[in-house]
Design an enzyme around this catalytic site. Structure first.
Site, PDB file in Angstrom:
ATOM      1  N   CYS A   2      50.198  43.614  46.545  1.00 12.44           N
ATOM      2  CA  CYS A   2      50.861  44.905  46.403  1.00 12.44           C
ATOM      3  C   CYS A   2      52.359  44.632  46.349  1.00 12.44           C
ATOM      4  O   CYS A   2      52.803  43.555  46.713  1.00 12.44           O
ATOM      5  CB  CYS A   2      50.573  45.797  47.604  1.00 12.44           C
ATOM      6  SG  CYS A   2      48.812  45.940  47.928  1.00 12.44           S
ATOM      7  N   ARG A  27      52.863  44.156  40.397  1.00  8.05           N
ATOM      8  CA  ARG A  27      52.080  43.546  41.486  1.00  8.05           C
ATOM      9  C   ARG A  27      50.834  44.355  41.818  1.00  8.05           C
ATOM     10  O   ARG A  27      49.963  43.882  42.564  1.00  8.05           O
ATOM     11  CB  ARG A  27      52.948  43.419  42.739  1.00  8.05           C
ATOM     12  CG  ARG A  27      54.128  42.496  42.565  1.00  8.05           C
ATOM     13  CD  ARG A  27      54.915  42.420  43.842  1.00  8.05           C
ATOM     14  NE  ARG A  27      54.122  41.887  44.927  1.00  8.05           N
ATOM     15  CZ  ARG A  27      54.004  40.608  45.227  1.00  8.05           C
ATOM     16  NH1 ARG A  27      54.650  39.720  44.531  1.00  8.05           N
ATOM     17  NH2 ARG A  27      53.252  40.221  46.231  1.00  8.05           N
ATOM     18  N   TRP A  76      47.500  47.424  45.007  1.00  8.00           N
ATOM     19  CA  TRP A  76      46.383  46.847  44.282  1.00  8.00           C
ATOM     20  C   TRP A  76      45.260  46.801  45.297  1.00  8.00           C
ATOM     21  O   TRP A  76      45.316  46.056  46.268  1.00  8.00           O
ATOM     22  CB  TRP A  76      46.741  45.450  43.781  1.00  8.00           C
ATOM     23  CG  TRP A  76      45.697  44.848  42.895  1.00  8.00           C
ATOM     24  CD1 TRP A  76      45.482  45.113  41.579  1.00  8.00           C
ATOM     25  CD2 TRP A  76      44.739  43.847  43.261  1.00  8.00           C
ATOM     26  NE1 TRP A  76      44.441  44.356  41.110  1.00  8.00           N
ATOM     27  CE2 TRP A  76      43.969  43.574  42.103  1.00  8.00           C
ATOM     28  CE3 TRP A  76      44.446  43.165  44.438  1.00  8.00           C
ATOM     29  CZ2 TRP A  76      42.931  42.645  42.104  1.00  8.00           C
ATOM     30  CZ3 TRP A  76      43.418  42.248  44.430  1.00  8.00           C
ATOM     31  CH2 TRP A  76      42.668  41.985  43.271  1.00  8.00           C
ATOM     32  N   ASN A 102      50.990  44.402  52.503  1.00 13.06           N
ATOM     33  CA  ASN A 102      50.495  43.597  51.391  1.00 13.06           C
ATOM     34  C   ASN A 102      49.693  42.464  51.995  1.00 13.06           C
ATOM     35  O   ASN A 102      50.185  41.781  52.894  1.00 13.06           O
ATOM     36  CB  ASN A 102      51.677  43.045  50.582  1.00 13.06           C
ATOM     37  CG  ASN A 102      51.237  42.017  49.556  1.00 13.06           C
ATOM     38  OD1 ASN A 102      50.164  42.115  48.990  1.00 13.06           O
ATOM     39  ND2 ASN A 102      52.080  41.022  49.323  1.00 13.06           N
ATOM     40  N   GLU A 484      43.825  28.887  26.422  1.00 10.63           N
ATOM     41  CA  GLU A 484      44.846  29.900  26.702  1.00 10.63           C
ATOM     42  C   GLU A 484      44.761  31.053  25.694  1.00 10.63           C
ATOM     43  O   GLU A 484      44.891  32.225  26.066  1.00 10.63           O
ATOM     44  CB  GLU A 484      46.235  29.235  26.680  1.00 10.63           C
ATOM     45  CG  GLU A 484      47.423  30.168  26.761  1.00 10.63           C
ATOM     46  CD  GLU A 484      47.505  30.991  28.043  1.00 10.63           C
ATOM     47  OE1 GLU A 484      46.649  30.845  28.927  1.00 10.63           O
ATOM     48  OE2 GLU A 484      48.430  31.823  28.144  1.00 10.63           O
ATOM     49  N   LYS A 488      44.133  34.949  26.803  1.00  9.26           N
ATOM     50  CA  LYS A 488      45.041  36.049  26.446  1.00  9.26           C
ATOM     51  C   LYS A 488      44.254  37.194  25.798  1.00  9.26           C
ATOM     52  O   LYS A 488      44.476  38.358  26.084  1.00  9.26           O
ATOM     53  CB  LYS A 488      46.133  35.576  25.468  1.00  9.26           C
ATOM     54  CG  LYS A 488      47.230  34.738  26.080  1.00  9.26           C
ATOM     55  CD  LYS A 488      48.261  35.503  26.857  1.00  9.26           C
ATOM     56  CE  LYS A 488      48.186  35.369  28.329  1.00  9.26           C
ATOM     57  NZ  LYS A 488      48.184  34.216  29.072  1.00  9.26           N
ATOM     58  N   HIS A 507      27.737  20.173  20.297  1.00 12.31           N
ATOM     59  CA  HIS A 507      26.859  20.036  21.470  1.00 12.31           C
ATOM     60  C   HIS A 507      26.349  21.390  21.960  1.00 12.31           C
ATOM     61  O   HIS A 507      25.859  21.497  23.079  1.00 12.31           O
ATOM     62  CB  HIS A 507      27.580  19.291  22.590  1.00 12.31           C
ATOM     63  CG  HIS A 507      27.986  17.901  22.210  1.00 12.31           C
ATOM     64  ND1 HIS A 507      27.071  16.879  22.083  1.00 12.31           N
ATOM     65  CD2 HIS A 507      29.191  17.376  21.870  1.00 12.31           C
ATOM     66  CE1 HIS A 507      27.695  15.770  21.707  1.00 12.31           C
ATOM     67  NE2 HIS A 507      29.003  16.054  21.565  1.00 12.31           N
ATOM     68  N   LYS A 610      49.688  41.135  38.650  1.00  6.83           N
ATOM     69  CA  LYS A 610      50.528  40.009  38.258  1.00  6.83           C
ATOM     70  C   LYS A 610      50.412  38.845  39.233  1.00  6.83           C
ATOM     71  O   LYS A 610      50.371  37.691  38.835  1.00  6.83           O
ATOM     72  CB  LYS A 610      51.975  40.481  38.167  1.00  6.83           C
ATOM     73  CG  LYS A 610      52.962  39.406  37.749  1.00  6.83           C
ATOM     74  CD  LYS A 610      52.731  39.011  36.311  1.00  6.83           C
ATOM     75  CE  LYS A 610      53.650  37.910  35.846  1.00  6.83           C
ATOM     76  NZ  LYS A 610      53.109  37.262  34.640  1.00  6.83           N
TER      77      LYS A 610
HETATM   78  C1  F6R Z   1      47.066  35.012  32.624  1.00  7.83           C
HETATM   79  C2  F6R Z   1      47.758  34.974  33.893  1.00  7.83           C
HETATM   80  C3  F6R Z   1      47.074  34.372  35.063  1.00  7.83           C
HETATM   81  C4  F6R Z   1      48.068  33.549  35.899  1.00  7.83           C
HETATM   82  C5  F6R Z   1      47.388  33.057  37.185  1.00  7.83           C
HETATM   83  C6  F6R Z   1      48.321  32.204  38.020  1.00  7.83           C
HETATM   84  O1  F6R Z   1      47.846  35.582  31.625  1.00  7.83           O
HETATM   85  O2  F6R Z   1      48.858  35.447  34.004  1.00  7.83           O
HETATM   86  O3  F6R Z   1      45.984  33.602  34.674  1.00  7.83           O
HETATM   87  O4  F6R Z   1      48.523  32.484  35.131  1.00  7.83           O
HETATM   88  O5  F6R Z   1      46.964  34.158  37.942  1.00  7.83           O
HETATM   89  O6  F6R Z   1      49.453  32.916  38.395  1.00  7.83           O
HETATM   90  P1  F6R Z   1      50.735  32.164  38.948  1.00  7.83           P
HETATM   91  O7  F6R Z   1      51.295  31.362  37.837  1.00  7.83           O
HETATM   92  O8  F6R Z   1      51.657  33.245  39.405  1.00  7.83           O
HETATM   93  O9  F6R Z   1      50.254  31.294  40.074  1.00  7.83           O
END
Ligand code: F6R
Length: 615
Positions: A2, A27, A76, A102, A484, A488, A507, A610
């Site tokens: 949060c 967050r 959150w 939090n 990646e 995304k 495979h 985030k």
């Molecule tokens: C994907 C994404 C997440 C973060 C992961 C690690 O776009 O943002 O997969 O990369 O949660 O977060 P950090 O880098 O803050 O440890």
């Protein structure tokens, strides 16, 4: 998971709190709320489920009396659904005390039973309200908020940052933290608290990180920090390198669009001052030079996008420093009894520096005697503070939930580290070091070129708006890029997407190919191994023969794919190791544009937050 803010000063608290919450909404955005002690010394709270916007609308329709002391929260949900009742702040001491939280209080059931038995009543399903009621009880016993905190924190298991105010002590905000973030912003006749510096950056760049198991009290003109046993802790101020503008959306349609466009700068800033005359010199790692000379193995721990940056870096570090590198998801790492000792360097990679899985992996590694290095984007965050050394990426604040500029900055930082390590260990000659450094220094300009493909990618995304599944293929450093790209697309456009190592196709995964199936293929740089390049071109032919619709990401001038690809997206020519820093960008843009074409919120995808500060 949060966002929390606190304010005490002489201006109206509400604007400061709501401004901080706006910056921290990444967050968590299930609900939001504020508590203010008004000018008559009465505590008022307002909280609403839904995004911050809902709270703002409610406050506009029904204004609340303002005051100079307050706290605010954006949630959150962990315990209890996203309802008005479960939103923070929670009340204690018959509504005279407000608290925000939090983290997760693991023993809240037992504490709640104890309080219920004493006759206390609860109005939410949250673990946080238990802390509010407990704090209220201890306040009544002590008449002092700081002392009450001291009594409460010893009763809580789990991770928490708590902030509270009490109407009998206006002009005071008290906070405590264990394994969750908390930073103080030092103003002029006012002070701030926030989950991170973005909360107060528009007001001040002077900051103090609150350490683990510490209690902080702020007034308009003072700050004091003690540990959980009550002993004073010295206050160490630092200057935040970000400015307020960097934390804002500028003229872009979304934070994500802005952050994708900032990638040349993110890499340039990460390299700045760290390469001199063709040699990488990381002065911040001087203190662990002997460690770097003596280690025999590296383990990179991270989650999600950060883990993929680690996977890319493995290829470079092994090649340059001739040391074995493993890459592990943080949450798998510490549950399988990994073999660790002082010959191992565990590198954590984290944008936020607060990801709980990664933090726990770092602590585990340190306890097992390994050395720890944090590659992190957020100053004053917990993971760098828990590590023996830190190498900051300088991507600036990343607000969009999906990570973009942090990825390229992480790869750049890990490459700098690889070259630095190779120099220390004497595994790379001067010319090769200079070549590596030059490869990195060329990236910002090449990234600017990649961004010019934006319009074509937007068109492609529009054509593909109804697509139900997309596959991504890559080989060598292109493999983590494929992973990646798929991540995304999943998280932004809610489309089933899978990334595969191109060699693995035969495979099993090739069974997925049917007529019309879109497949992105990251074609290796033609400047590298011809064998690898030709193998991927063969893979393209194999899937094309089965009806796949091939979208190739290929280097400028590479014509080998033209006969077999339906679409070719060009990236500037680069040596193979540097290609991921470029080829990832079209995939980021594609996922963002496809999500937009579907009318989705690209900055705040559903179910995500985030910074994942729970395990
Ligand atoms: C994907 C994404 C997440 C973060 C992961 C690690 O776009 O943002 O997969 O990369 O949660 O977060 P950090 O880098 O803050 O440890």
């Amino acid at each position: 998971m949060c966002g929390i803010v606190g304010y005490v000063g002489s201006r109206g608290a509400q604007d400061n709190l709501l401004g901080g919450l706006r910056r921290l909404e990444y967050r968590g955005y299930d609900s939001a709320g504020i508590a203010v002690i008004d000018e008559h010394g009465t505590l008022d709270i307002r909280k609403k489920s839904g995004k911050l916007r809902v709270l703002l609308e409610d406050l506009a329709a029904h204004p609340m009396a303002d005051g100079a002391t307050g706290i605010g929260h954006t949630r959150w949900a962990t315990h209890g659904g996203p309802t008005d009742a479960n939103a923070h702040p929670h009340l204690g001491d018959d509504g005279k005390l407000a608290l925000i939280h939090n983290g997760i209080i693991e023993n809240f059931f037992a504490l709640k039973d104890e309080l219920v038995a004493e006759g206390y009543e609860f109005s939410s399903d949250t673990d946080s309200e238990v802390a509010a009621v407990l704090l209220g009880r201890e306040y009544r016993a002590t008449g002092d908020l700081v002392e009450a905190f001291g009594r409460v924190v010893g009763r809580l298991n789990g991770a928490f940052t708590l902030l509270a105010i009490h109407q009998e002590q206006p002009g005071l905000v008290v906070g405590a933290r264990r394994n969750s973030p908390l930073v103080v912003g030092l103003g002029n006749g006012e002070n701030f608290l926030g989950s991170d510096v973005a909360a107060f950056i528009e007001h001040t760049r002077r900051a103090v990180a609150v350490g683990h198991d510490q209690i902080v009290a702020i007034t308009a003109d003072g700050i004091s920090i003690t540990d959980f046993s009550g002993a004073m802790v010295p206050v160490e101020e630092f200057e935040v390198a970000w400015d307020a503008e960097a934390a804002d959306k500028g003229g872009w349609s979304s934070f994500m669009a802005k952050e994708i466009s900032e990638q040349p700068e993110a890499v340039a800033n990460t390299l700045a001052g760290r390469i001199t005359a063709g040699r990488v010199d990381l002065t911040e790692l001087a203190g662990i030079a002997d460690v770097l000379r003596s280690i025999t193995r590296i383990v990179i721990v991270a989650c999600g996008t950060a883990a993929y940056s680690g996977m890319v870096a493995k290829y470079a570090i092994e090649k340059w420093a001739k040391l074995p590198v493993e890459v592990e998801l943080s949450h798998e790492f510490r549950y399988r009894e990994p073999v660790l000792d002082s010959s191992v360097l565990v590198i954590s990679v984290s944008q936020s520096g607060e990801t709980m899985d990664t933090l726990m992996a770092v602590k585990y590694a340190a306890e097992a005697g390994a050395h720890t290095l944090s590659v992190c984007n957020t100053q004053g965050a917990t993971i760098p503070r828990e590590s023996s050394a830190v190498l900051y990426t300088r991507a600036g604040p990343e607000v969009a939930v999906a990570s973009t500029k942090a990825f390229v900055a992480q790869v750049a930082a890990l490459y700098l580290f690889g070259l630095h390590l190779a120099a220390l260990r004497g595994t790379l000659g001067d010319a090769e070091q200079a070549e590596g450094a030059a490869g990195l220094q060329a990236i910002p300009e090449k990234l600017t070129e990649v961004l010019l493909e934006g319009e074509r990618i937007e068109q492609l995304a529009h054509w593909m708006a109804d697509t139900r599944a997309v596959l991504f293929l890559g080989r060598h450093v292109g493999y983590p890029v494929a992973l990646e790209g798929a991540l995304k697309l999943k998280e932004l456009a809610y489309i089933h997407a899978e990334g595969f190592a191109a060699g693995e196709l035969k495979h099993g995964p090739i069974a997925l190919i049917e007529p019309g199936q879109p497949v992105f293929v990251i074609v290796p740089s033609p400047l590298g191994s011809e064998l690898i390049h030709s193998k991927v071109v063969s893979n393209i032919q194999e899937i094309r023969a089965r009806g796949a619709r091939v979208i190739a990401i290929a280097a400028a001038g590479d014509v080998s794919v033209l006969p077999f690809a339906d679409e070719v997206i060009r990236v500037p020519l680069a040596e193979p190791l540097f290609e991921p820093l470029l080829s990832v960008v079209p995939l980021q843009m594609f996922a963002m544009r496809l999500a937009e074409a579907k009318g989705l919120d690209v900055d705040q995808p559903r179910n995500l937050a985030k910074s994942v500060t729970v395990e």
